[in-house]
Design an enzyme around this catalytic site. Sequence first.
Site, mmCIF file in Angstrom:
data_model
loop_
_atom_site.group_PDB
_atom_site.id
_atom_site.type_symbol
_atom_site.label_atom_id
_atom_site.label_comp_id
_atom_site.label_asym_id
_atom_site.label_seq_id
_atom_site.Cartn_x
_atom_site.Cartn_y
_atom_site.Cartn_z
ATOM 1 N N LYS A 27 0.835 -1.202 0.000
ATOM 2 C CA LYS A 27 0.000 0.000 0.000
ATOM 3 C C LYS A 27 0.871 1.255 0.000
ATOM 4 O O LYS A 27 0.603 2.211 -0.729
ATOM 5 C CB LYS A 27 -0.950 -0.028 1.212
ATOM 6 C CG LYS A 27 -2.048 -1.081 1.059
ATOM 7 C CD LYS A 27 -2.891 -1.300 2.314
ATOM 8 C CE LYS A 27 -3.846 -2.469 2.074
ATOM 9 N NZ LYS A 27 -4.766 -2.737 3.175
ATOM 10 N N GLN A 40 -4.912 -1.389 9.193
ATOM 11 C CA GLN A 40 -4.812 -2.727 8.602
ATOM 12 C C GLN A 40 -5.455 -3.758 9.524
ATOM 13 O O GLN A 40 -5.188 -3.783 10.724
ATOM 14 C CB GLN A 40 -3.325 -3.066 8.340
ATOM 15 C CG GLN A 40 -3.102 -4.381 7.634
ATOM 16 C CD GLN A 40 -3.669 -4.418 6.215
ATOM 17 O OE1 GLN A 40 -3.737 -3.396 5.523
ATOM 18 N NE2 GLN A 40 -4.100 -5.579 5.771
ATOM 19 N N ASP A 63 -10.989 2.787 3.218
ATOM 20 C CA ASP A 63 -11.281 1.351 3.076
ATOM 21 C C ASP A 63 -12.765 1.136 2.782
ATOM 22 O O ASP A 63 -13.152 0.041 2.350
ATOM 23 C CB ASP A 63 -10.938 0.605 4.380
ATOM 24 C CG ASP A 63 -9.588 -0.094 4.326
ATOM 25 O OD1 ASP A 63 -9.214 -0.560 3.241
ATOM 26 O OD2 ASP A 63 -8.933 -0.177 5.381
#
Length: 293
Positions: free
Chosen positions: A61, A105, A128
């Site tokens: 990422k 995460q 997200d």
Amino acid sequence: MRSIMTTSTAQILDGKALAARMRQDIGLEAEQLSQKHGRKPGLAVILVGADPASQVYVKAKKTGCEKAGIASYSHELPANTTQQHLLGLITELNQDPKIDGILVQLPVPAHINSETIIEAIDPGKDVDGFHPYNLGRLAARQPALRSCTPYGCMKLIEETGVDLHGMECVIVGASNIVGRPMALELLLAGATVTVTHKFSRGLQSHVERADIVVAAAGKQGLIKGEWIKPGAIIIDVGIHRLEDGSLTGDVAFEEASQNAAWITPVPGGVGPMTITMLLANTVQAFKTHLGEE
Ligand code: GUN
């Protein structure tokens, strides 16, 4: 490696190639906006603990951000970080004007409640697309920030040129981060949607009538090739590492390829699209924060 004996008829839905094209466009847009507004889009990436798979994802990422002209800000916290400390960091990042996106995460260590953490993120920075506000917007046909994996799957399906109206879509797996938002995406696009899950009966009969299968059960080879309707589109979200180190999905790829019209490979299908959509969401959030949209 595919054997020369393969009788594959399906066309490959190449996520790697689509991701590369999209990342180029995202990078150009980020660059133009950065020039105009005097700052880059900013993504905060939070990792709690040292789970090796999570470390790999977080690194990918951050690299993706760098290449697309997005500033990434790493917060690597020890596994014993308290929930209160993490919530404090999220509050700071919510208020920080150089931060457009916040990503925690998953999974987080067991003593931290992931729902509490997700709900603490400003929905305008929830790149997200996991916050109930963003899921609710999608459910109400007014999508804001969309969950990355389902959004990436939609981009892959678009590549086939199929008209989704009235298509029979079967999603295998009902997780919060893939199956459920995928159902909302396909419903928004006008498809007829079935979601199967661990309590469902007759998985095979559902898959057999599907024009589009989205496999997100997390079970290697769960979907058999002979179940696939001729001409179907197969999107495989599963990723499993075999003993020889190679990767495979939830669908028996070679056999399914003999029936399907289109199929995503593993690796190189859905995987590269998830991070691409994270980058797209970060630029989207940046634009909203700049008043560009
Ligand atoms: N863990 C597995 N997939 C994801 C994802 O898409 N985002 C985050 N934040 N964590 C994950």
